[in-house]
Design an enzyme around this catalytic site. Sequence first.
Site, short mmCIF file in Angstrom:
data_model
loop_
_atom_site.label_atom_id
_atom_site.label_comp_id
_atom_site.label_asym_id
_atom_site.label_seq_id
_atom_site.Cartn_x
_atom_site.Cartn_y
_atom_site.Cartn_z
CG HIS A 61 -0.13 -0.37 2.54
ND1 HIS A 61 0.26 -0.64 2.89
CD2 HIS A 61 -0.40 1.08 3.49
CE1 HIS A 61 1.17 -0.55 4.31
NE2 HIS A 61 1.24 1.07 4.32
CG ASP B 71 1.36 5.14 4.61
OD1 ASP B 71 1.05 3.66 5.00
OD2 ASP B 71 2.52 5.33 5.31
CG HIS C 131 4.95 0.87 2.75
ND1 HIS C 131 4.41 2.40 2.39
CD2 HIS C 131 4.09 1.08 3.90
CE1 HIS C 131 3.47 3.09 3.13
NE2 HIS C 131 3.55 1.94 4.18
NE ARG D 10 0.80 6.28 9.02
CZ ARG D 10 0.31 5.79 8.41
NH1 ARG D 10 0.35 4.46 8.00
NH2 ARG D 10 -0.73 6.48 8.58
FE LIG Z 1 1.54 1.86 5.69
#
Ligand SMILES: [Fe+2]
Length: 298
Positions: free
Chosen positions: A95, A97, A249, A264
């Site tokens: 995917h 983000d 990723h 994150r």
């Molecule tokens: Fe991600």
Amino acid sequence: MPLSIRKLTSRIGAVVEGVDLAGRPDPSTITALRDALNAHKAIVFDDVNLDNAGQERVAGWFGDLTTAHPNVPAVDGTTNVLAVDSETSKANEWHTDVTFVLNPPQLTTLRSVVTTPYGGETLIANAGAAYRDLPEPLRALADSLRVVHTNRYDYARPTATTTQRQEYDRVFVSTPYETEHPLVRVHPLTGERGLFIGGFAKRIVGLSNSESAELLRILQAYVTRPENILRWTWSPGQLLIFDNRITQHYAVDNYDDHPRRLNRVTVAGDVPAGTDGRRSEQLLGDASHYSKVLEVAA
Ligand SMILES: [Fe+2]
């Protein structure tokens, strides 16, 4: 120590040394890091020993931060930190983000907090190289298409086996979003074209669901070619930054039941533009609480 950039593979990834992430950056350092991101798509800093506030500060070198997520709350005591925790989600699917909103983050930073004794790597794929690998007729077709991305998603995933993971999935989809993006995105800083698809891409505009799935599968196979991938093995105290405009990723689920935790922080992005200059359009939901829109010169 002078800034040094060491390539990790020919198509993606570099290790950066000689930057004091605890200090104040000078503009030339930020320019060098941005150039490294443009060239290598993913850069890694070793031994950074940052806390959440430090990660937010470094991410802020590159622009305004987003909040943690449109639907998922931030880590306690922060506004911008999302826990990427194996207890709630394993993220083992390709995917980019937050592509279900109008302006997905331009950059994602991941900081290792708890690493696994084996496995647990993050794969990052260069979607610009994937585009260039396409045969010319497929490239021309891709240039002409638009794709609907959504977080309304089939979450009947094999990893959502625990109550905690099912609850995370429920929150993740609790407010639905849908955005139509160009299938080929033109990078606003470099002009580089990249395939802009990934796990939230659900349907190609004008095609049936089964035609969409077939064509997305063909295009996605170019993204995930081994030559286009950096496979990063984590140690504690590392910071990885990737350009979320032109990568995908995947967190490899190969570490059994060991805990894995990355924090994150993402940087607000621009509204994508296709090869014809046409911008993305939000079809459902309003994520303005999540992210400012980064304005970039046309
Ligand atoms: Fe991600």
